[in-house]
Design a protein around this motif. Structure first.
Motif, short mmCIF file in Angstrom:
data_model
loop_
_atom_site.label_atom_id
_atom_site.label_comp_id
_atom_site.label_asym_id
_atom_site.label_seq_id
_atom_site.Cartn_x
_atom_site.Cartn_y
_atom_site.Cartn_z
N GLN A 157 16.29 32.29 56.46
CA GLN A 157 15.32 33.28 56.02
C GLN A 157 15.90 34.69 56.06
O GLN A 157 15.64 35.51 55.18
CB GLN A 157 14.07 33.21 56.90
CG GLN A 157 13.29 31.91 56.77
CD GLN A 157 12.79 31.69 55.35
OE1 GLN A 157 13.33 30.89 54.60
NE2 GLN A 157 11.75 32.43 54.99
N TYR A 158 16.67 34.96 57.08
CA TYR A 158 17.27 36.29 57.20
C TYR A 158 18.29 36.54 56.09
O TYR A 158 18.33 37.64 55.51
CB TYR A 158 17.95 36.42 58.56
CG TYR A 158 18.38 37.82 58.91
CD1 TYR A 158 17.53 38.69 59.54
CD2 TYR A 158 19.66 38.26 58.58
CE1 TYR A 158 17.92 39.98 59.86
CE2 TYR A 158 20.07 39.54 58.89
CZ TYR A 158 19.19 40.40 59.54
OH TYR A 158 19.59 41.68 59.84
N LEU A 160 18.38 35.36 53.13
CA LEU A 160 17.79 35.50 51.80
C LEU A 160 17.67 36.96 51.38
O LEU A 160 17.59 37.27 50.18
CB LEU A 160 16.41 34.83 51.76
CG LEU A 160 16.39 33.30 51.83
CD1 LEU A 160 14.96 32.79 51.86
CD2 LEU A 160 17.16 32.68 50.67
N SER A 161 17.67 37.87 52.35
CA SER A 161 17.57 39.29 52.05
C SER A 161 18.93 39.90 51.68
O SER A 161 18.98 41.05 51.23
CB SER A 161 16.98 40.05 53.24
OG SER A 161 17.81 39.94 54.37
N VAL A 162 20.01 39.16 51.88
CA VAL A 162 21.35 39.66 51.55
C VAL A 162 21.59 39.45 50.06
O VAL A 162 21.47 38.32 49.57
CB VAL A 162 22.43 38.95 52.38
CG1 VAL A 162 23.82 39.42 51.98
CG2 VAL A 162 22.18 39.16 53.87
N THR A 269 12.45 40.94 60.80
CA THR A 269 13.04 40.72 59.48
C THR A 269 13.09 39.26 59.08
O THR A 269 12.90 38.92 57.91
CB THR A 269 14.47 41.30 59.43
OG1 THR A 269 14.44 42.65 59.91
CG2 THR A 269 15.02 41.28 58.03
N SER A 270 13.31 38.36 60.04
CA SER A 270 13.59 36.96 59.70
C SER A 270 12.43 36.25 59.04
O SER A 270 12.62 35.37 58.22
CB SER A 270 14.01 36.20 60.95
OG SER A 270 12.97 36.22 61.91
N MET A 272 10.08 37.57 57.03
CA MET A 272 9.46 38.31 55.95
C MET A 272 9.78 37.74 54.57
O MET A 272 9.23 38.18 53.58
CB MET A 272 9.91 39.79 56.01
CG MET A 272 9.41 40.52 57.25
SD MET A 272 9.99 42.22 57.33
CE MET A 272 9.26 42.93 55.86
N LYS A 273 10.72 36.80 54.50
CA LYS A 273 11.12 36.28 53.19
C LYS A 273 10.43 34.94 52.91
O LYS A 273 10.23 34.16 53.81
CB LYS A 273 12.65 36.10 53.14
CG LYS A 273 13.39 37.43 53.34
CD LYS A 273 13.07 38.40 52.23
CE LYS A 273 13.76 39.74 52.44
NZ LYS A 273 13.43 40.70 51.41
#
Length: 273
Positions: A157-158, A160-162, A269-270, A272-273
């Protein structure tokens, strides 16, 4: 404005009251570990001792060989945590940034194992470890929790924001997948890795049930198994038990203080996706 200020004050008072209620048992344990036996068994109970003593700590270390047990717990906790961070970060990276058939099915399979309690898989794990010759060794405590579905999910999940463009640019510049993992993914994942490190440290340091099954040699006991030595069939050495319980709180507290900033950032953050 006055209503908002009053609401904030009321909220803070409520939160402080709840924090005090939650911390009271912990504070009672800490204070009781410095009580004499007379104060410890007095009735009605005294919150603050008349005399402060360190004798319970001295007796516990002299009778319990706690230096050895602390070393065993440190080896198991640190080794298992490092393995967990390595394996989970690789798996999370693959599930987040690689496109292959069955990725979704694999992720669902990982997450479905969260619904299986440890008691259900204890016997299969025990048989596997016995077959591999790991029973009654520290490896029996290090290897089974070396990867967790929770860790894989959080890191996926974290990541995915990269942006995928960042990885593509690195590949165009000639970076290998291993270099991308070590020089891009791991630095980016520091907050969520801190979260997993704290969780893993707490899980392994406080674990009692699995070490009780996987270890039979007293010289390999972890700190939690050693604490049970103060509980006899007919009596409990409360003074030594409380003293060592206080000592066992310190490593987890230190780890949390070190990683608390990354812990908060990673937790926010983890998911939120």
């Amino acid at each position: 404005m006055e209503l908002k200020s009053s609401a904030k004050i009321s909220l803070y008072v409520l939160l402080l009251a709840l924090a005090a209620i939650w911390l009271f048992p912990v504070l009672w344990i800490i204070i009781s570990s410095f009580k004499t036996n007379n104060d410890l068994y007095s009735f009605p109970p005294r919150f603050w001792p008349e005399t402060i003593t360190f004798q319970h700590f001295i007796d516990a270390f002299e009778k319990g060989n706690f230096g050895r047990y602390f070393l065993n717990s440190a080896i198991v906790t640190i080794s298992s945590t490092l393995l967990l961070l390595l394996i989970n970060s690789m798996a999370g990276f693959a599930l987040a940034k690689y496109k292959f058939k069955g990725a979704t099915v694999l992720l669902v399979g990982f997450l479905s194992t969260l619904m299986i309690p440890l008691e259900v898989i204890m016997i299969p794990i025990f048989k596997v470890l016995s077959f591999l010759g790991m029973f009654n060794s520290l490896l029996a405590l290090i290897i089974p929790p070396a990867a967790t579905p929770t860790g894989v999910f959080l890191i996926r999940q974290y990541l995915l924001s990269v942006p995928d463009e960042l990885l593509e640019a690195a590949r165009i510049d000639g970076a290998s997948e291993w270099r991308i993992y070590t020089q891009i993914i791991l630095p980016v994942c520091k907050p969520i890795l801190a979260v997993l490190a704290i969780f893993s440290f707490m899980w392994r340091w406080d674990d009692f049930l699995w070490p009780l099954i996987g270890i039979s040699d007293p010289s390999l006991y972890t700190i939690q198994l050693a604490l049970s030595n103060f509980i006899g069939e007919y009596n409990v050495d409360w003074g030594s038990l409380l003293a060592m319980s206080v000592i066992t709180m310190i490593p987890v507290l230190v780890v949390f203080i070190i990683f608390q900033r990354q812990f908060v950032s990673g937790m926010v953050t983890s998911g939120m996706k």
